[in-house]
Write a protein that holds these residues in place. Structure first.
Motif, PDB file in Angstrom:
ATOM      1  N   ASP A 238       0.852  -1.190   0.000  1.00  0.00           N
ATOM      2  CA  ASP A 238       0.000   0.000   0.000  1.00  0.00           C
ATOM      3  C   ASP A 238       0.888   1.241   0.000  1.00  0.00           C
ATOM      4  O   ASP A 238       1.131   1.840   1.044  1.00  0.00           O
ATOM      5  CB  ASP A 238      -0.919  -0.009   1.237  1.00  0.00           C
ATOM      6  N   PRO A 239       1.381   1.648  -1.181  1.00  0.00           N
ATOM      7  CA  PRO A 239       2.260   2.820  -1.235  1.00  0.00           C
ATOM      8  C   PRO A 239       1.621   4.076  -0.656  1.00  0.00           C
ATOM      9  O   PRO A 239       2.325   4.919  -0.080  1.00  0.00           O
ATOM     10  CB  PRO A 239       2.529   2.985  -2.739  1.00  0.00           C
ATOM     11  N   GLU A 240       0.301   4.204  -0.783  1.00  0.00           N
ATOM     12  CA  GLU A 240      -0.375   5.394  -0.281  1.00  0.00           C
ATOM     13  C   GLU A 240      -0.163   5.555   1.226  1.00  0.00           C
ATOM     14  O   GLU A 240      -0.063   6.680   1.732  1.00  0.00           O
ATOM     15  CB  GLU A 240      -1.864   5.323  -0.591  1.00  0.00           C
ATOM     16  N   LYS A 241      -0.070   4.441   1.927  1.00  0.00           N
ATOM     17  CA  LYS A 241       0.171   4.503   3.372  1.00  0.00           C
ATOM     18  C   LYS A 241       1.531   5.150   3.657  1.00  0.00           C
ATOM     19  O   LYS A 241       1.661   5.948   4.592  1.00  0.00           O
ATOM     20  CB  LYS A 241       0.123   3.103   3.985  1.00  0.00           C
ATOM     21  N   PHE A 242       2.534   4.817   2.855  1.00  0.00           N
ATOM     22  CA  PHE A 242       3.856   5.412   3.025  1.00  0.00           C
ATOM     23  C   PHE A 242       3.818   6.903   2.736  1.00  0.00           C
ATOM     24  O   PHE A 242       4.400   7.705   3.475  1.00  0.00           O
ATOM     25  CB  PHE A 242       4.866   4.722   2.104  1.00  0.00           C
ATOM     26  N   PHE A 243       3.119   7.292   1.685  1.00  0.00           N
ATOM     27  CA  PHE A 243       3.037   8.711   1.349  1.00  0.00           C
ATOM     28  C   PHE A 243       2.328   9.494   2.451  1.00  0.00           C
ATOM     29  O   PHE A 243       2.712  10.623   2.775  1.00  0.00           O
ATOM     30  CB  PHE A 243       2.308   8.892   0.013  1.00  0.00           C
ATOM     31  N   MET A 244       1.306   8.889   3.049  1.00  0.00           N
ATOM     32  CA  MET A 244       0.603   9.535   4.161  1.00  0.00           C
ATOM     33  C   MET A 244       1.512   9.645   5.383  1.00  0.00           C
ATOM     34  O   MET A 244       1.455  10.619   6.127  1.00  0.00           O
ATOM     35  CB  MET A 244      -0.666   8.763   4.494  1.00  0.00           C
ATOM     36  N   THR A 245       2.369   8.627   5.577  1.00  0.00           N
ATOM     37  CA  THR A 245       3.312   8.652   6.695  1.00  0.00           C
ATOM     38  C   THR A 245       4.299   9.808   6.528  1.00  0.00           C
ATOM     39  O   THR A 245       4.630  10.509   7.493  1.00  0.00           O
ATOM     40  CB  THR A 245       4.077   7.320   6.786  1.00  0.00           C
ATOM     41  N   LEU A 246       4.758  10.028   5.294  1.00  0.00           N
ATOM     42  CA  LEU A 246       5.675  11.132   5.036  1.00  0.00           C
ATOM     43  C   LEU A 246       5.001  12.472   5.345  1.00  0.00           C
ATOM     44  O   LEU A 246       5.603  13.349   5.976  1.00  0.00           O
ATOM     45  CB  LEU A 246       6.135  11.119   3.577  1.00  0.00           C
ATOM     46  N   ALA A 247       3.765  12.612   4.904  1.00  0.00           N
ATOM     47  CA  ALA A 247       3.036  13.864   5.153  1.00  0.00           C
ATOM     48  C   ALA A 247       2.869  14.111   6.642  1.00  0.00           C
ATOM     49  O   ALA A 247       3.014  15.242   7.121  1.00  0.00           O
ATOM     50  CB  ALA A 247       1.682  13.818   4.454  1.00  0.00           C
ATOM     51  N   SER A 248       2.588  13.042   7.396  1.00  0.00           N
ATOM     52  CA  SER A 248       2.409  13.195   8.843  1.00  0.00           C
ATOM     53  C   SER A 248       3.708  13.585   9.536  1.00  0.00           C
ATOM     54  O   SER A 248       3.696  14.174  10.618  1.00  0.00           O
ATOM     55  CB  SER A 248       1.873  11.892   9.450  1.00  0.00           C
ATOM     56  N   ALA A 249       4.846  13.250   8.894  1.00  0.00           N
ATOM     57  CA  ALA A 249       6.152  13.602   9.455  1.00  0.00           C
ATOM     58  C   ALA A 249       6.632  14.968   8.972  1.00  0.00           C
ATOM     59  O   ALA A 249       7.743  15.387   9.303  1.00  0.00           O
ATOM     60  CB  ALA A 249       7.180  12.531   9.088  1.00  0.00           C
ATOM     61  N   GLY A 250       5.794  15.636   8.196  1.00  0.00           N
ATOM     62  CA  GLY A 250       6.151  16.973   7.713  1.00  0.00           C
ATOM     63  C   GLY A 250       7.027  16.987   6.478  1.00  0.00           C
ATOM     64  O   GLY A 250       7.610  18.014   6.141  1.00  0.00           O
ATOM     65  N   ILE A 251       7.116  15.863   5.777  1.00  0.00           N
ATOM     66  CA  ILE A 251       7.916  15.779   4.560  1.00  0.00           C
ATOM     67  C   ILE A 251       7.024  16.049   3.351  1.00  0.00           C
ATOM     68  O   ILE A 251       6.018  15.361   3.147  1.00  0.00           O
ATOM     69  CB  ILE A 251       8.581  14.400   4.436  1.00  0.00           C
ATOM     70  N   GLU A 252       7.396  17.026   2.550  1.00  0.00           N
ATOM     71  CA  GLU A 252       6.607  17.385   1.379  1.00  0.00           C
ATOM     72  C   GLU A 252       7.118  16.622   0.158  1.00  0.00           C
ATOM     73  O   GLU A 252       8.214  16.868  -0.329  1.00  0.00           O
ATOM     74  CB  GLU A 252       6.686  18.886   1.110  1.00  0.00           C
ATOM     75  N   ALA A 253       6.298  15.682  -0.308  1.00  0.00           N
ATOM     76  CA  ALA A 253       6.649  14.897  -1.495  1.00  0.00           C
ATOM     77  C   ALA A 253       5.996  15.538  -2.715  1.00  0.00           C
ATOM     78  O   ALA A 253       4.797  15.395  -2.939  1.00  0.00           O
ATOM     79  CB  ALA A 253       6.204  13.455  -1.335  1.00  0.00           C
ATOM     80  N   THR A 254       6.796  16.243  -3.495  1.00  0.00           N
ATOM     81  CA  THR A 254       6.288  16.886  -4.707  1.00  0.00           C
ATOM     82  C   THR A 254       5.852  15.850  -5.738  1.00  0.00           C
ATOM     83  O   THR A 254       4.878  16.043  -6.468  1.00  0.00           O
ATOM     84  CB  THR A 254       7.367  17.793  -5.319  1.00  0.00           C
ATOM     85  N   ILE A 255       6.570  14.735  -5.789  1.00  0.00           N
ATOM     86  CA  ILE A 255       6.250  13.636  -6.703  1.00  0.00           C
ATOM     87  C   ILE A 255       6.111  12.357  -5.892  1.00  0.00           C
ATOM     88  O   ILE A 255       6.934  12.074  -5.018  1.00  0.00           O
ATOM     89  CB  ILE A 255       7.350  13.467  -7.769  1.00  0.00           C
ATOM     90  N   GLU A 256       5.065  11.585  -6.179  1.00  0.00           N
ATOM     91  CA  GLU A 256       4.844  10.288  -5.542  1.00  0.00           C
ATOM     92  C   GLU A 256       4.761   9.223  -6.634  1.00  0.00           C
ATOM     93  O   GLU A 256       3.924   9.315  -7.533  1.00  0.00           O
ATOM     94  CB  GLU A 256       3.553  10.299  -4.721  1.00  0.00           C
ATOM     95  N   GLU A 257       5.627   8.233  -6.543  1.00  0.00           N
ATOM     96  CA  GLU A 257       5.639   7.162  -7.542  1.00  0.00           C
ATOM     97  C   GLU A 257       5.338   5.830  -6.870  1.00  0.00           C
ATOM     98  O   GLU A 257       6.036   5.414  -5.939  1.00  0.00           O
ATOM     99  CB  GLU A 257       6.988   7.103  -8.251  1.00  0.00           C
ATOM    100  N   SER A 258       4.273   5.162  -7.351  1.00  0.00           N
ATOM    101  CA  SER A 258       3.847   3.878  -6.789  1.00  0.00           C
ATOM    102  C   SER A 258       4.243   2.734  -7.709  1.00  0.00           C
ATOM    103  O   SER A 258       4.104   2.830  -8.941  1.00  0.00           O
ATOM    104  CB  SER A 258       2.326   3.864  -6.595  1.00  0.00           C
ATOM    105  N   PHE A 259       4.726   1.658  -7.098  1.00  0.00           N
ATOM    106  CA  PHE A 259       5.041   0.436  -7.828  1.00  0.00           C
ATOM    107  C   PHE A 259       4.355  -0.730  -7.126  1.00  0.00           C
ATOM    108  O   PHE A 259       3.890  -0.603  -5.990  1.00  0.00           O
ATOM    109  CB  PHE A 259       6.553   0.216  -7.871  1.00  0.00           C
ATOM    110  N   SER A 260       4.299  -1.880  -7.785  1.00  0.00           N
ATOM    111  CA  SER A 260       3.667  -3.058  -7.185  1.00  0.00           C
ATOM    112  C   SER A 260       4.509  -3.575  -6.024  1.00  0.00           C
ATOM    113  O   SER A 260       5.698  -3.277  -5.901  1.00  0.00           O
ATOM    114  CB  SER A 260       3.491  -4.151  -8.240  1.00  0.00           C
ATOM    115  N   ASP A 261       3.879  -4.356  -5.161  1.00  0.00           N
ATOM    116  CA  ASP A 261       4.556  -4.893  -3.983  1.00  0.00           C
ATOM    117  C   ASP A 261       5.753  -5.748  -4.392  1.00  0.00           C
ATOM    118  O   ASP A 261       5.681  -6.542  -5.338  1.00  0.00           O
ATOM    119  CB  ASP A 261       3.560  -5.738  -3.175  1.00  0.00           C
ATOM    120  N   HIS A 262       6.874  -5.589  -3.691  1.00  0.00           N
ATOM    121  CA  HIS A 262       8.122  -6.325  -3.948  1.00  0.00           C
ATOM    122  C   HIS A 262       8.688  -6.013  -5.333  1.00  0.00           C
ATOM    123  O   HIS A 262       9.413  -6.830  -5.914  1.00  0.00           O
ATOM    124  CB  HIS A 262       7.912  -7.838  -3.814  1.00  0.00           C
ATOM    125  N   HIS A 263       8.392  -4.849  -5.862  1.00  0.00           N
ATOM    126  CA  HIS A 263       8.797  -4.510  -7.235  1.00  0.00           C
ATOM    127  C   HIS A 263      10.321  -4.527  -7.395  1.00  0.00           C
ATOM    128  O   HIS A 263      11.039  -3.869  -6.652  1.00  0.00           O
ATOM    129  CB  HIS A 263       8.278  -3.119  -7.601  1.00  0.00           C
TER     130      HIS A 263
END
Length: 334
Positions: A238-263
């Motif tokens: 669930d890449p979206e969970k990682f992106f949400m974790t970054l936002a909660s830590a105050g990290i601004e991700a201008t670009i978010e790239e998702s790949f399949s699990d174990h890619h």
């Protein structure tokens, strides 16, 4: 495999069309789950989930290993090593093994406690016992009947829950929900989200203890990025969970790239990520699982591994004493 979006929405035409296949898959899975497994001489604690994809099993297994070790036990992790070429049983050596050998999750687990990779789980459990394990923590395998589990903990993501509550391929469930609840001794609900209420209600219905926890990013790692903007990339369940974790830590991700699990990242993908970071002055940020897949590679993948900032996450339990009591019972009963 990249999971389809319709798994996580209310059932529609796609789920309906796939229902006959889901019925067959669910019947086979349920039949397998009813079989009695081989019983190890040391207790086995399984950390699994009801759905395909990521829920937080690996950090949960690591947290349980820490609790067991603090109580004087010698836990060994046991995993099938998804994505690795070695069938095992083999003990993971983080200094020599790569993700292509044993999979990404075993390399993370082996940083904490001895880890055995084995597609034949009874054989892996026997290797762990012979090597001195006093308890085995099995990462995944709730639906696998080959090895008897003294305690099974099902990890559920509070944001996504059970999705459309349909069995694969019509939905994300690995087997019918009622059959899976019958196999689980406790539910570990991670995070906050719309699914928390329904999951809690089902835990009460099936009379299963409910534990709650959060995944928190490492503060030092997040602080090191500071106010720099990031390109976040993740090939997890669930890449979206990682992106949400970054936002909660105050990290601004201008670009978010998702790949399949174990890619398995290609040279072209790594080179593209590096080029975008250089042209837009972004910091590449990723997960521990992604980082171990890049580690030891040559070329662009090696360069990406060298510059990418890794954000580890830790499971923080709301009631650690409850989990401590649960995992101590199968050990005391042996």
């Amino acid at each position: 495999m990249r999971e389809p979006d319709f798994w996580w929405r209310k059932p529609g035409i796609a789920a309906w069309l796939l229902s006959p296949l889901a019925w067959i898959y669910g019947a086979i899975s349920g039949w397998r789950m009813r079989h009695a497994g081989w019983r190890s001489d040391v207790p086995v604690i399984c950390v699994g989930n009801f759905t395909l994809g990521g829920t937080g099993k690996t950090p949960s297994a690591i947290a349980i290993g820490a609790i067991l070790a603090a109580g004087g036990d010698r836990p060994f992790f046991l995993t099938r090593g998804y994505g690795g070429r070695l069938a095992g049983p083999i003990r993971v050596d983080p200094a020599s093994h790569r993700a292509a050998d044993v999979g990404d999750e075993p390399l993370l687990l082996a940083r904490h406690h001895p880890t055995i990779v084995s597609r034949d789980r009874p054989a892996g459990a026997e290797m762990a016992r012979a090597a001195g394990a006093t308890v085995i923590v099995m990462d995944d395998g709730l639906q696998n009947p080959s090895l008897h589990k003294d305690l099974s903990i099902a990890v559920v993501d509070a944001r996504r829950g059970f999705g459309n509550a349909r069995v694969f391929p019509a939905g994300p469930l690995r087997a019918p929900l009622a059959m899976q609840f019958a196999q689980a001794h406790a539910i570990l609900l991670i995070g906050k989200g719309a699914a928390a209420g329904p999951v809690s209600e089902l835990a009460r219905t099936y009379r299963r203890p409910l534990l709650r926890a959060q995944l928190e990013p490492a503060r030092d790692a997040a602080k090191a990025i500071g106010r720099r903007k990031a390109l976040a990339f993740a090939g997890i369940g669930d890449p979206e969970k990682f992106f949400m974790t970054l936002a909660s830590a105050g990290i601004e991700a201008t670009i978010e790239e998702s790949f399949s699990d174990h890619h398995p990242y290609s040279e072209d993908e790594a080179a593209r990520i590096l080029a975008r970071c250089e042209s837009q002055k972004l910091v590449p940020v990723t997960t521990e699982k992604d980082a171990v897949r890049l580690f030891g590679q040559d070329g662009a993948r090696g360069r990406l591994a060298a510059v990418a900032k890794v954000i580890p996450v830790t499971l923080i339990l709301e009631e650690p004493d409850l989990l401590r009591k649960l995992v101590s019972k199968p050990i005391a009963g042996r």
